[in-house]
Write a protein that holds these residues in place. Structure first.
Motif, PDB file in Angstrom:
ATOM      1  N   UNK A   3      -5.852  26.849  10.594  1.00 26.52           N
ATOM      2  CA  UNK A   3      -5.893  28.457  10.912  1.00 26.52           C
ATOM      3  C   UNK A   3      -6.937  28.284  12.223  1.00 26.52           C
ATOM      4  N   UNK A   4      -6.668  29.441  12.851  1.00 28.90           N
ATOM      5  CA  UNK A   4      -7.964  29.721  13.649  1.00 28.90           C
ATOM      6  C   UNK A   4      -8.017  31.406  13.721  1.00 28.90           C
ATOM      7  N   UNK A   5      -9.151  31.892  14.184  1.00 31.73           N
ATOM      8  CA  UNK A   5      -9.919  33.087  14.127  1.00 31.73           C
ATOM      9  C   UNK A   5      -9.474  33.536  15.770  1.00 31.73           C
ATOM     10  N   UNK A   6      -8.744  34.810  15.629  1.00 31.55           N
ATOM     11  CA  UNK A   6      -8.703  35.214  16.937  1.00 31.55           C
ATOM     12  C   UNK A   6      -9.385  36.753  17.249  1.00 31.55           C
ATOM     13  N   UNK A   7      -9.721  37.162  18.307  1.00 27.75           N
ATOM     14  CA  UNK A   7     -10.487  38.264  18.394  1.00 27.75           C
ATOM     15  C   UNK A   7      -9.942  39.282  19.402  1.00 27.75           C
ATOM     16  N   UNK A   8      -9.759  40.412  19.002  1.00 22.66           N
ATOM     17  CA  UNK A   8      -9.185  41.537  20.235  1.00 22.66           C
ATOM     18  C   UNK A   8     -10.212  41.797  21.227  1.00 22.66           C
ATOM     19  N   UNK A   9     -10.115  41.491  22.309  1.00 23.13           N
ATOM     20  CA  UNK A   9     -11.041  41.783  23.409  1.00 23.13           C
ATOM     21  C   UNK A   9     -11.365  42.885  24.162  1.00 23.13           C
ATOM     22  N   UNK A  10     -10.316  43.789  23.882  1.00 19.86           N
ATOM     23  CA  UNK A  10     -10.258  45.252  24.393  1.00 19.86           C
ATOM     24  C   UNK A  10      -9.468  46.065  23.399  1.00 19.86           C
ATOM     25  N   UNK A  11      -9.595  47.506  23.581  1.00 19.52           N
ATOM     26  CA  UNK A  11      -8.892  48.518  22.951  1.00 19.52           C
ATOM     27  C   UNK A  11      -7.548  48.644  23.349  1.00 19.52           C
ATOM     28  N   UNK A  12      -6.765  47.944  24.222  1.00 15.01           N
ATOM     29  CA  UNK A  12      -5.587  48.248  24.714  1.00 15.01           C
ATOM     30  C   UNK A  12      -4.532  46.937  24.360  1.00 15.01           C
ATOM     31  N   UNK A  13      -4.778  46.237  23.314  1.00 12.71           N
ATOM     32  CA  UNK A  13      -4.150  45.053  23.102  1.00 12.71           C
ATOM     33  C   UNK A  13      -3.210  45.076  21.954  1.00 12.71           C
ATOM     34  N   UNK A  14      -1.918  45.268  21.771  1.00  7.43           N
ATOM     35  CA  UNK A  14      -1.486  45.168  20.476  1.00  7.43           C
ATOM     36  C   UNK A  14      -1.418  43.607  19.913  1.00  7.43           C
ATOM     37  N   UNK A  15      -1.207  43.589  18.687  1.00  7.77           N
ATOM     38  CA  UNK A  15      -1.051  42.225  17.914  1.00  7.77           C
ATOM     39  C   UNK A  15      -0.048  41.342  18.664  1.00  7.77           C
ATOM     40  N   UNK A  16       1.192  41.921  18.976  1.00  8.91           N
ATOM     41  CA  UNK A  16       2.084  40.784  19.350  1.00  8.91           C
ATOM     42  C   UNK A  16       1.792  40.410  20.749  1.00  8.91           C
ATOM     43  N   UNK A  17       1.090  41.324  21.522  1.00 10.02           N
ATOM     44  CA  UNK A  17       0.602  40.546  22.833  1.00 10.02           C
ATOM     45  C   UNK A  17      -0.489  39.741  22.557  1.00 10.02           C
ATOM     46  N   UNK A  18      -1.436  39.843  21.960  1.00  9.81           N
ATOM     47  CA  UNK A  18      -2.653  38.808  21.705  1.00  9.81           C
ATOM     48  C   UNK A  18      -1.890  37.446  21.083  1.00  9.81           C
ATOM     49  N   UNK A  19      -1.193  37.718  20.335  1.00 14.88           N
ATOM     50  CA  UNK A  19      -0.303  36.354  19.860  1.00 14.88           C
ATOM     51  C   UNK A  19       0.438  35.717  20.984  1.00 14.88           C
ATOM     52  N   UNK A  20       1.203  36.425  22.012  1.00 15.44           N
ATOM     53  CA  UNK A  20       1.982  36.005  22.919  1.00 15.44           C
ATOM     54  C   UNK A  20       0.897  35.229  23.898  1.00 15.44           C
ATOM     55  N   UNK A  21      -0.094  35.794  24.580  1.00 11.06           N
ATOM     56  CA  UNK A  21      -1.219  35.486  25.327  1.00 11.06           C
ATOM     57  C   UNK A  21      -1.732  34.203  24.582  1.00 11.06           C
ATOM     58  N   UNK A  22      -1.800  34.149  23.448  1.00 11.38           N
ATOM     59  CA  UNK A  22      -2.489  32.890  22.911  1.00 11.38           C
ATOM     60  C   UNK A  22      -1.513  31.655  22.810  1.00 11.38           C
ATOM     61  N   UNK A  23      -0.360  31.894  22.357  1.00 13.17           N
ATOM     62  CA  UNK A  23       0.601  30.639  22.229  1.00 13.17           C
ATOM     63  C   UNK A  23       1.535  30.434  23.387  1.00 13.17           C
ATOM     64  N   UNK A  24       1.807  31.623  24.227  1.00  9.08           N
ATOM     65  CA  UNK A  24       2.545  31.306  25.456  1.00  9.08           C
ATOM     66  C   UNK A  24       4.070  31.310  24.965  1.00  9.08           C
ATOM     67  N   UNK A  25       4.518  31.807  23.710  1.00 15.73           N
ATOM     68  CA  UNK A  25       5.849  31.575  23.473  1.00 15.73           C
ATOM     69  C   UNK A  25       5.909  32.652  22.329  1.00 15.73           C
ATOM     70  N   UNK A  26       7.371  32.945  21.821  1.00 16.69           N
ATOM     71  CA  UNK A  26       7.385  33.955  20.779  1.00 16.69           C
ATOM     72  C   UNK A  26       7.499  33.043  19.507  1.00 16.69           C
ATOM     73  N   UNK A  27       7.000  33.390  18.341  1.00 18.56           N
ATOM     74  CA  UNK A  27       7.122  32.500  17.294  1.00 18.56           C
ATOM     75  C   UNK A  27       7.444  33.433  16.084  1.00 18.56           C
ATOM     76  N   UNK A  28       8.952  33.516  15.905  1.00 14.61           N
ATOM     77  CA  UNK A  28       9.384  34.038  14.910  1.00 14.61           C
ATOM     78  C   UNK A  28       8.674  34.345  13.668  1.00 14.61           C
ATOM     79  N   UNK A  29       8.552  35.670  13.057  1.00 21.43           N
ATOM     80  CA  UNK A  29       7.755  35.497  12.056  1.00 21.43           C
ATOM     81  C   UNK A  29       6.241  35.681  11.982  1.00 21.43           C
TER      82      UNK A  29
END
Length: 74
Positions: A3-29
């Protein structure tokens, strides 16, 4: 499972965008998994406040299928 801990760095980032930026791909589920593993996250709304930390189970890396590549120029 890692596991890893991710932090929202601004108030305008939805969860799916945060995950996309971290993993650079869509991960189903993955969004559903993160919401289930972080109680109260959904109650924060579409864009959680800056500084909100979430725990994410690291998805497995993408593997190649081993099929030969076909080239039009060989």
């Amino acid at each position: 499972m890692t596991t890893e801990t991710l932090t929202f760095l601004n108030d305008e980032t939805p969860l799916d965008l945060l995950l996309w930026r971290r993993y650079l791909r869509e991960v189903p589920g993955l969004v559903e998994q993160v919401l289930a593993g972080n109680p109260g996250l959904a109650a924060l709304g579409l864009m959680p406040p800056r500084g909100t930390k979430i725990v994410v189970t690291v998805p497995a890396p993408v593997t190649r299928s081993g099929k030969p590549t076909i080239s039009l120029y060989d």
